[in-house]
Design an enzyme around this catalytic site. Sequence first.
Site, PDB file in Angstrom:
ATOM      1  N   GLY A 128     -23.887   1.756  29.888  1.00 55.43           N
ATOM      2  CA  GLY A 128     -22.600   2.915  29.884  1.00 55.43           C
ATOM      3  C   GLY A 128     -20.957   2.056  30.279  1.00 55.43           C
ATOM      4  O   GLY A 128     -20.345   2.860  29.750  1.00 55.43           O
ATOM      5  N   GLU A 170      -6.389  -4.936   3.049  1.00 57.47           N
ATOM      6  CA  GLU A 170      -6.592  -5.886   2.467  1.00 57.47           C
ATOM      7  C   GLU A 170      -7.957  -6.591   1.700  1.00 57.47           C
ATOM      8  O   GLU A 170      -8.475  -7.313   1.696  1.00 57.47           O
ATOM      9  CB  GLU A 170      -6.545  -7.131   3.057  1.00 57.47           C
ATOM     10  CG  GLU A 170      -4.739  -7.353   3.983  1.00 57.47           C
ATOM     11  CD  GLU A 170      -5.285  -8.614   4.935  1.00 57.47           C
ATOM     12  OE1 GLU A 170      -4.909  -9.467   4.757  1.00 57.47           O
ATOM     13  OE2 GLU A 170      -3.819  -8.083   5.939  1.00 57.47           O
ATOM     14  N   THR A 178       0.774  -1.211  -0.148  1.00 57.22           N
ATOM     15  CA  THR A 178       0.369   0.265  -0.106  1.00 57.22           C
ATOM     16  C   THR A 178       0.679   1.292   0.227  1.00 57.22           C
ATOM     17  O   THR A 178       1.904   1.380   1.144  1.00 57.22           O
ATOM     18  CB  THR A 178      -0.833   0.358   1.477  1.00 57.22           C
ATOM     19  OG1 THR A 178      -1.742  -1.216   1.271  1.00 57.22           O
ATOM     20  CG2 THR A 178      -1.619   1.840   1.238  1.00 57.22           C
ATOM     21  N   ALA A 215      -3.381 -14.186   3.986  1.00 57.90           N
ATOM     22  CA  ALA A 215      -3.842 -13.356   4.811  1.00 57.90           C
ATOM     23  C   ALA A 215      -5.141 -12.780   4.770  1.00 57.90           C
ATOM     24  O   ALA A 215      -6.040 -12.836   6.020  1.00 57.90           O
ATOM     25  CB  ALA A 215      -3.909 -12.150   4.987  1.00 57.90           C
TER      26      ALA A 215
END
Length: 386
Positions: free
Chosen positions: A342, A365, A134, A244
């Site tokens: 919460g 990916e 990338t 992957a």
Amino acid sequence: MTDPLDLLDTASLLSEEERDIQRTVRDFLDDRARPHVAGWYDSATFPRDLVPELGKLGLLGMHLYGYGCAGTNAVSYGLACLELEGVDSGLRSFVSVQGSLSMFSIWRWGSEEQRTEWLPRLAAGEAVGCFGLTEPDFGSDPAGMRTRAVRDGGDWVLNGSKTWITNGGLADVATVWARTDDGIRGFLVPRGTPGFTTTDITQKLSLRASVTSSLHLQDVRLPASAMLPEARGLRGPLACLNEARFGILFGAVGAARDSLRAALGYADSRIQFDRPISAFQLTQKKLADMAVALNSAMLLALHLGRLKDRHELRAEQVSVGKLNNVREAIAIARECRTILGGSGISGEYSPLRHASNLESVRTYEGTDEVHTLVIGQALTGRAAYR
């Protein structure tokens, strides 16, 4: 004792060896990782000291054969990813990048000398690897990469940059993909090579217990032997990404399962209007819907694992698994947060941490959009993203 979240008894579909591997990984993580993961996430710290232990356990490149790798089947690797991501996506990301990107790129596309030099060390956790594909301007479209490698005598000289690289700041060796006059080729760049530097990315809101970095290559000179000889064109890096992605589609199930387990435990103990909130219809509907989605995702992962073990798994099938299971896991983690009320925003509970991590997993990916179009091409025969 039967796991109430395993409504469809998917455990019965596993071999004894697969169950043993899953149990071993779970026990190790319960002892060495789960008690500390909230602190790692809070402090944005990756537990580097765990890497040799992961290697000793056989988790690094575990689905590869030879060179010190465990050589397990694909389903066992997937189950290990499920347990790793059930603790934190950062741990699964480390193992995925080390084994399915860095090691697989060398194992599948490298020379015998490259395999012998790097794979035993990477499998043992004595060295760390990363995968540089990338770029700042090219994520979903890696064919547009600007990183370039040019011949200079008998050497190669690389210039360019990569970003969002898991393990980048830790890596002893980077698999870097670059454009050449002969198409896209892969190169092994050892840490310490002049001109090769890394910068860790900070202020992350996701995958905080993971090292994410940029790689910088300025006149990086490498010998001819640094090139991965068997990889030519995008087929090389894309094959690694499919490895992957397979781990991701199992890992996402682990994050969803851990979120649902946390919500179920909380709902049984949280008393409102004089009874546990798990006794209320709206809470039970949430739990039931999530359990159905979780079990469906697990069956999908297991089916794709069996196809992979038969060497029949196709790229679009991996896209179905990654798209569906990550999308369902995020929805489950977010819904679990609502059951926690919460308390759900506290680091004491895992669902919102998983939901945050899965935002990264959903993007890297292959984004939802890219996997949708891969499936669309399989259906229509038309590539809409080209």
